[in-house]
Design a protein around this motif. Sequence first.
Motif, PDB file in Angstrom:
ATOM      1  N   LYS A 179       0.820  -1.216   0.000  1.00  0.00           N
ATOM      2  CA  LYS A 179       0.000   0.000   0.000  1.00  0.00           C
ATOM      3  C   LYS A 179       0.851   1.261   0.000  1.00  0.00           C
ATOM      4  CE  LYS A 179      -3.908  -2.325   2.165  1.00  0.00           C
ATOM      5  NZ  LYS A 179      -3.251  -3.658   2.110  1.00  0.00           N
ATOM      6  N   GLN A 186       1.610   2.546  -3.579  1.00  0.00           N
ATOM      7  CA  GLN A 186       0.541   2.917  -4.502  1.00  0.00           C
ATOM      8  C   GLN A 186       0.484   4.425  -4.727  1.00  0.00           C
ATOM      9  OE1 GLN A 186      -0.873   0.337  -6.118  1.00  0.00           O
ATOM     10  NE2 GLN A 186       0.604  -0.730  -4.799  1.00  0.00           N
ATOM     11  N   LEU A 235      -3.906   3.219  -8.288  1.00  0.00           N
ATOM     12  CA  LEU A 235      -5.162   2.860  -7.629  1.00  0.00           C
ATOM     13  C   LEU A 235      -6.387   3.104  -8.510  1.00  0.00           C
ATOM     14  CD1 LEU A 235      -4.608   4.231  -4.003  1.00  0.00           C
ATOM     15  CD2 LEU A 235      -4.639   1.836  -4.729  1.00  0.00           C
ATOM     16  N   ARG A 242      -7.471   1.853 -11.261  1.00  0.00           N
ATOM     17  CA  ARG A 242      -8.176   0.655 -11.735  1.00  0.00           C
ATOM     18  C   ARG A 242      -9.065   0.076 -10.644  1.00  0.00           C
ATOM     19  NH1 ARG A 242      -4.598  -4.701 -12.159  1.00  0.00           N
ATOM     20  NH2 ARG A 242      -6.700  -5.487 -11.841  1.00  0.00           N
ATOM     21  N   TYR A 243      -8.636   0.176  -9.394  1.00  0.00           N
ATOM     22  CA  TYR A 243      -9.422  -0.385  -8.293  1.00  0.00           C
ATOM     23  C   TYR A 243     -10.671   0.459  -8.019  1.00  0.00           C
ATOM     24  CZ  TYR A 243      -5.149  -3.025  -7.678  1.00  0.00           C
ATOM     25  OH  TYR A 243      -4.064  -3.839  -7.895  1.00  0.00           O
ATOM     26  N   GLU A 284     -13.055  -0.672 -10.662  1.00  0.00           N
ATOM     27  CA  GLU A 284     -13.596  -1.991 -10.355  1.00  0.00           C
ATOM     28  C   GLU A 284     -14.628  -1.921  -9.230  1.00  0.00           C
ATOM     29  OE1 GLU A 284     -10.270  -4.461  -9.444  1.00  0.00           O
ATOM     30  OE2 GLU A 284      -9.449  -4.395 -11.481  1.00  0.00           O
ATOM     31  N   GLU A 285     -14.298  -1.178  -8.176  1.00  0.00           N
ATOM     32  CA  GLU A 285     -15.223  -1.079  -7.050  1.00  0.00           C
ATOM     33  C   GLU A 285     -16.518  -0.368  -7.451  1.00  0.00           C
ATOM     34  OE1 GLU A 285     -14.788  -2.790  -4.628  1.00  0.00           O
ATOM     35  OE2 GLU A 285     -12.637  -3.093  -4.387  1.00  0.00           O
ATOM     36  N   GLU A 319     -18.618  -2.933  -9.215  1.00  0.00           N
ATOM     37  CA  GLU A 319     -19.151  -3.881  -8.253  1.00  0.00           C
ATOM     38  C   GLU A 319     -20.296  -3.268  -7.445  1.00  0.00           C
ATOM     39  OE1 GLU A 319     -15.967  -5.478  -5.935  1.00  0.00           O
ATOM     40  OE2 GLU A 319     -14.924  -6.302  -7.684  1.00  0.00           O
ATOM     41  N   GLU A 337     -20.060  -2.995  -0.591  1.00  0.00           N
ATOM     42  CA  GLU A 337     -19.406  -2.386  -1.743  1.00  0.00           C
ATOM     43  C   GLU A 337     -19.221  -0.879  -1.559  1.00  0.00           C
ATOM     44  OE1 GLU A 337     -17.924  -3.992  -3.885  1.00  0.00           O
ATOM     45  OE2 GLU A 337     -18.751  -5.975  -3.516  1.00  0.00           O
ATOM     46  N   ASP A 387     -16.114  -0.412   0.207  1.00  0.00           N
ATOM     47  CA  ASP A 387     -14.934  -0.545  -0.645  1.00  0.00           C
ATOM     48  C   ASP A 387     -14.679   0.728  -1.453  1.00  0.00           C
ATOM     49  OD1 ASP A 387     -14.533  -3.100   0.280  1.00  0.00           O
ATOM     50  OD2 ASP A 387     -15.539  -4.069  -1.410  1.00  0.00           O
ATOM     51  N   GLN A 436     -11.400   3.546  -1.187  1.00  0.00           N
ATOM     52  CA  GLN A 436     -10.651   4.174  -2.265  1.00  0.00           C
ATOM     53  C   GLN A 436     -10.558   5.688  -2.062  1.00  0.00           C
ATOM     54  OE1 GLN A 436      -8.994   2.386  -4.642  1.00  0.00           O
ATOM     55  NE2 GLN A 436      -9.715   0.673  -3.402  1.00  0.00           N
TER      56      GLN A 436
END
Length: 211
Positions: free
Chosen positions: A27, A30, A35, A37-38, A41-42, A45, A65, A68, A72
Amino acid sequence: MSDPDRRDALAELAGITARLRAECAWKSRQTHRSLARYLLEETHETLEAIDTGELSGDWSHLREELGDVLLQVYFHAAIAAESGEFGIQDVAGDLVAKLVRRNPHVFGDSTATDPDEINEAWEQIKLSEKNRATPIDGIPPSLPALLYADKVVDRLQRAGHLVGDDEGSFGSRLLALVVESHAAGVDPEQALRDAVRRVVDDVPTRQPERP
């Protein structure tokens, strides 16, 4: 309902993200870029959790979710704080000021009660805050195509432009459907997602073959 024993969870989360940045080898390496892309993605989701929650009535997946996505946000703020750019309190403070500024019907002297009138006022206040050369400046072209088209149609129509493409291609016909959905107050992105989900849900599950 919120658990009163967890009312300081946001402050605790800020401390946890700062500690992870300092003590976790992965971490700590990063960046905002790595970050990104995450966050994408989150977000997807979370959209899936909304769809499944509406079908099942169980919103526990959405709660997870959203956590999450919140993680971020806190990590990006923690990275920015390390370089003295801004911190999570600055992010929240800017958001509070924006919400108060853009909702004069709640926090100001506006008497608007109609949802369309309220939304139009929001857009006009937003427009006055931005220094844009054209009505479509600031719309990310990387948005999903239907969502991008809907945003462009909305901005151009607010500016008094007629939206249409006479090429006659599939793209032109899709754009015409976006214009039609916008006029009807329908989100074309969500409408297509719902239609595809109905198709997917109707696909029969293959039964395992007997030995």
